[in-house]
Design an enzyme around this catalytic site. Structure first.
Site, PDB file in Angstrom:
ATOM      1  N   HIS A 159       0.734  -1.355   0.080  1.00 35.08           N
ATOM      2  CA  HIS A 159       0.006  -0.147   0.018  1.00 35.08           C
ATOM      3  C   HIS A 159       0.844   1.222   0.070  1.00 35.08           C
ATOM      4  CE1 HIS A 159       0.218  -0.219   4.344  1.00 35.08           C
ATOM      5  NE2 HIS A 159       0.404   1.137   4.125  1.00 35.08           N
ATOM      6  N   ASP A 189       0.270  -7.380   1.488  1.00 34.70           N
ATOM      7  CA  ASP A 189       0.677  -6.286   1.862  1.00 34.70           C
ATOM      8  C   ASP A 189       2.275  -5.954   1.541  1.00 34.70           C
ATOM      9  OD1 ASP A 189       0.216  -3.375   1.897  1.00 34.70           O
ATOM     10  OD2 ASP A 189       0.338  -3.516   4.182  1.00 34.70           O
ATOM     11  N   SER A 273       4.832   2.640   7.842  1.00 33.57           N
ATOM     12  CA  SER A 273       4.342   1.551   7.076  1.00 33.57           C
ATOM     13  C   SER A 273       5.628   1.098   6.217  1.00 33.57           C
ATOM     14  CB  SER A 273       3.055   1.781   6.278  1.00 33.57           C
ATOM     15  OG  SER A 273       2.247   2.059   7.040  1.00 33.57           O
TER      16      SER A 273
END
Length: 427
Positions: A159, A189, A273
């Site tokens: 993402h 992911d 992230s």
């Protein structure tokens, strides 16, 4: 998944005033005696002197008696001489053990500095329209994990790079280097990039997430809120293992997949992230991925366990995709079928079938077509495992089977239960 552009909510700390009642004990003060009461008669003085002498002699005699008895008890071994010494040593040993445990959980600042060099920023560059210049659509973090030949490889989240027209790696020096995207996988992911190796001096070491226990030290390194806070280090513990989170990848309100993640209370914020979750030895044990971003929630972040991430990283690095077993069908959950269509379209007695998935499409030249499956077939189980949703189907295929393997599909067609052997292909 956590959106790197989310508005950040801050939770107010509510402090309660600790009101303690202090109790004071009053002293009793006696009034002084009258002069007549305090006057001492001369005839009483000798008596008081004799009384004081008797008390003094009694004290000396008692002290000598205790000393003599104590010496005899020690001499005869009734009281061991080393008893107090042993207790003291045990207390010292316990204290030393506590100190050693604390020392083991301390983090070497030099080690953190080295690992920090391997954690970089990731810029997702997108072009708004034909006439606009390209600009950063968002930033995240990444971990340099390998240098091979003239390329340095970086793992990050899917993402973080999703939708990018170009990707740049932001080094700890602040320099930006163009990155090549090798592959990206939405379900796990994860994504793999590479940059020219001449820009890299340090790589991170992968550890193991299999032997982690709740309470182990966990340290998150990344770029929260962008490059302004690049290289931020937050320390916490492993708060939970094998947490299952449902993912709605296409935003249709239905869970498409569940991921197993590590839970930590080390602060993870937008921009973290793709960064590293490391142990006290500086080994990467997880790739930071998401957090629960609610006003009432604090300190619940998640990372992809490195043992589960590594096989995906290797496939993305080599082939750019993750190959998974594939039947070749699209389906809807049986629970969503209107009651009238259960009997009129599927020709089923609602008492016979209560769960499963209804095939809505069979892909051409797929394993399902070869096995004779058709639209409106209601699949209830595979190899004896109940299938109640498309997520159940994906999880069974991806976790329990391999490409080329044959599975037994049980289904209902026009009210009759049938089985078919399906040889899985790769997707």
């Amino acid at each position: 998944m956590m959106d790197e552009h989310n508005t950040h909510d801050y939770e107010n700390d509510h402090k309660e005033t600790d009101q303690r009642t202090h109790t004071f004990e009053k002293e009793t003060v006696e009034a002084p005696a009258s002069p007549s009461e305090t006057t001492t008669k001369s005839s009483d003085v000798p008596k008081r002197k004799n009384s004081l002498f008797a008390i003094w002699m009694s004290g000396i005699t008692g002290g000598l008696t205790v000393a003599i008895i104590g010496f005899l008890l020690l001499f005869t071994g009734v009281i061991p001489l080393n008893q107090q010494l042993t207790t003291t040593n045990e207390n010292q040993t316990a204290t030393e053990n506590v100190i050693n445990m604390s020392d083991n959980s301390d983090v070497d600042t030099n080690m953190l500095s080295n690992v920090g060099e391997a954690v970089v920023g990731i810029a997702n560059i997108q072009q708004g329209n034909l006439w606009a210049d390209s600009a950063d659509a968002g930033t995240g973090s990444g971990v340099i994990y390998k240098v091979e030949d003239d390329r340095a490889y970086v793992v990050t989240n899917h993402h973080v790079v999703d939708g990018a027209s170009d990707i740049e790696v932001i080094l700890t020096s602040g320099d930006r280097v163009t990155a090549q995207l090798h592959g990206s996988d939405e379900l796990t992911d994860l994504a793999v990039l590479s940059i020219d190796a001449e820009h890299v001096t340090t790589v991170a070491t992968f550890g193991s997430s299999e032997d982690l226990t709740v309470g182990d030290t966990a340290i998150a390194i990344g770029n929260p809120l962008g490059t302004e806070f690049a290289g931020t280090v937050t320390k916490g513990i492993i708060s939970g293992l094998n947490r299952e989170l449902s993912i709605d990848s296409n935003q249709d309100g239905q869970s498409d997949w569940t991921v197993d993640v590590l839970q930590t209370d080390a602060a993870i914020n937008p921009g973290n992230s793709g960064g590293a979750l490391i142990n006290s030895s500086g080994e990467v044990i997880g790739i930071n991925s998401m957090k629960i971003a609610l006003e009432a929630v604090e300190g619940i972040g998640f990372a992809i366990p490195i043992d589960e991430a590594q096989p995906i990283i290797e496939q993305l690095e080599v082939s750019g995709t993750v190959t998974r077993p594939f039947m070749g069908i699209s389906a809807v959950d049986f629970s969503t079928v209107p009651r009238q269509h259960i009997s009129e379209t599927l020709n089923l007695d609602p008492n016979d079938v209560s769960s499963g998935i209804v095939i809505a499409e069979v892909h051409p030249n797929s394993a399902a077509q070869d096995a004779g499956l058709a639209v409106y077939d209601v699949i209830t189980d595979i190899d004896g495992t109940a299938i109640e949703s498309m997520m159940d189907l994906r999880q069974y295929l991806y976790q329990e089977t391999e490409v080329g393997e044959s599975i037994t599909v049980t289904f209902y067609r026009n009210g009759e239960q049938q089985t078919s052997e399906v040889t899985l292909t790769g997707e």
